[in-house]
Enzyme design. Sequence first.
Site, mmCIF file in Angstrom:
data_model
loop_
_atom_site.group_PDB
_atom_site.id
_atom_site.type_symbol
_atom_site.label_atom_id
_atom_site.label_comp_id
_atom_site.label_asym_id
_atom_site.label_seq_id
_atom_site.Cartn_x
_atom_site.Cartn_y
_atom_site.Cartn_z
ATOM 1 N N GLY A 1 -5.743 -8.818 1.328
ATOM 2 C CA GLY A 1 -5.031 -8.496 2.551
ATOM 3 C C GLY A 1 -3.550 -8.547 2.230
ATOM 4 C CB THR A 2 -1.789 -7.190 -0.075
ATOM 5 O OG1 THR A 2 -2.473 -8.334 -0.571
ATOM 6 C CG2 THR A 2 -0.465 -7.043 -0.800
ATOM 7 C CB ILE A 3 2.151 -4.978 3.335
ATOM 8 C CG1 ILE A 3 3.255 -6.056 3.127
ATOM 9 C CG2 ILE A 3 1.343 -5.247 4.585
ATOM 10 C CD1 ILE A 3 4.533 -5.570 2.490
ATOM 11 C CB SER B 1 -0.141 -10.736 0.034
ATOM 12 O OG SER B 1 -1.488 -10.985 0.343
#
Length: 580
Positions: free
Chosen positions: A387-389, A406
């Site tokens: 779950g990261t950008i 993240s």
Amino acid sequence: MVGAARQSPPPGTTSELATRARHGSRLTGVTRPLAPIPLARGTHGAVVAPHHLASAAGLAILQAGGNAVDAAIATNAVLAVVNGNACGIGGDAFWLIWDAATGREVALNGSGRSSSRADAGALRRSGLDRLPLRGGLTITVPGAVRSWGDAHERYGRLPRTDLLAPAIVLAEEGFPAWDGFISAVENGARAFERALGRDAAWFSVYRPHDRPWRPGERIRLPALAATLRRIAANGWDEFYGGRTAELQCAALAAAGSAIAADDLTAHASTWTEPIATDYRGVTVTTHPPNSSGFVALEILDILERFDPPDAATFADGLGADVGWIHLGIEASKLAMADRDAHLTDPDTHRAPLERLLANEHAAEQAARIDPLRASQAVPATVPRGGGTIWLGVVDGAGNAVSLIESNYMGFGSGVVDPATGITYQNRGSFFSLDPDHPNVLAAAKRTLHTLLPGMLFRNGRPWVVVGSMGGDAQPQIHAQVVSGLVDGRLDVASAIGMPRWFVEPEEHFAPPDLVRAEPRFRPGVLEGLAAMGHPLKPTEPFSGLLGHCHAIELVDGGPADGGTLAAATDPRSAGLPATW
């Protein structure tokens, strides 16, 4: 240059998109239909991110006179609000920064450490053989905000208050609920009810109505807005030593975390040098350990030992052929095994990068691959998921930022402080409790990270700023996109839009054998992979389960050299490219 191969309507307009969708694009003599993915063009700056509100905020900073670092901080801060399931001020960050004035690329490690009181032996004696996936034990010191401050101090131009203003407004006045966020909240509700109980503070902050958010409904995060206001007013140190730090210490203690005031005040980012490899004449750079950057480089090194498909294979928009995908899967298994065996805090154990990124190692790894059959991977030693950008910025002077940030799994540890609005990461779940493992939990130690930012260079100058989210998928996505750009000679939108695959464990700590793949490949590809022995799990077309990748190309050297910019965001995300 890739992005200059086509005569286009006005940059980034609907007419360009429509033309691409109707007629396709001509490359190496082959006409192919393209996915309707916006390719925005500009001459002064570009921002890409997985949410359009964040890209817009970053572009506004560029237009107000800010540089790439300023815009990256503003973009990341907005993502911490509107995409809080994937990132936030309770998470970590890794940066690559190209400084056009000096002609130098630097790396900034904004990952946090365990508590100075962390003790793997004590946890083993308490009955644990592994760290949990959620809760207070998984929290490490959040490093992102410190990295914002360090990058801003060295390179920033606009005041901190300007950079945080868009995020403060969105947190205070609200942002529209969007499909990916709604889904993440519902998945989080099920996970946190099991792990933390129905009375966990997360529910009051992110699911206050005890029902799913309605699309477009306004979401307000007032406590997070107040925290961002304090940081804007008092400085970046507010997070680690001011009133915000005092509130954090109380919340962390209540959650069962050993992180205390001295851990927050002692935290520091690390300036370091990028690592790189050459892929068919293109220099691919990324962040050194404890980032997983070397995993992507090793995959590319292995693939370079094989002849790629002809560029025309990529030109129909349906991706590579079955043989090339098989080689990519097998190379990924081998590189991830090297990651699990070696990656951790370089201050406690240095991964042997000289060997892992050497030509001899790539040749040995390539020789282990059966071109016709899937191998049995070794069991993973870290949990699956992500779950990261990732965001990228290029400004008119040619400065560039590749930034990944993240909380790890959706909403991280699930620990939310209602007084500050901070959602804490669960990167500590990557630590091992095995005393013989390099990534064993220890005091004030950084854990291995799946995160990796990227840049591509030609002739010593930036060519493409690129990165993705997706846990174990990140280095695999990176290699696929690089191959599309280099081997397929695709533009950035087409490379991002290719059908995608990645291999991962079917469950935590299992061997990474399960291949997730979109159904958009040309006929026979998935059947061919299955015949080779790859267990397949098809996804929906353009599924977010296959990560988000975005990119900016500096066409003809970019604005500083009289060229332009071409930017694209992943259709699997809620992003839109922003250029001017």
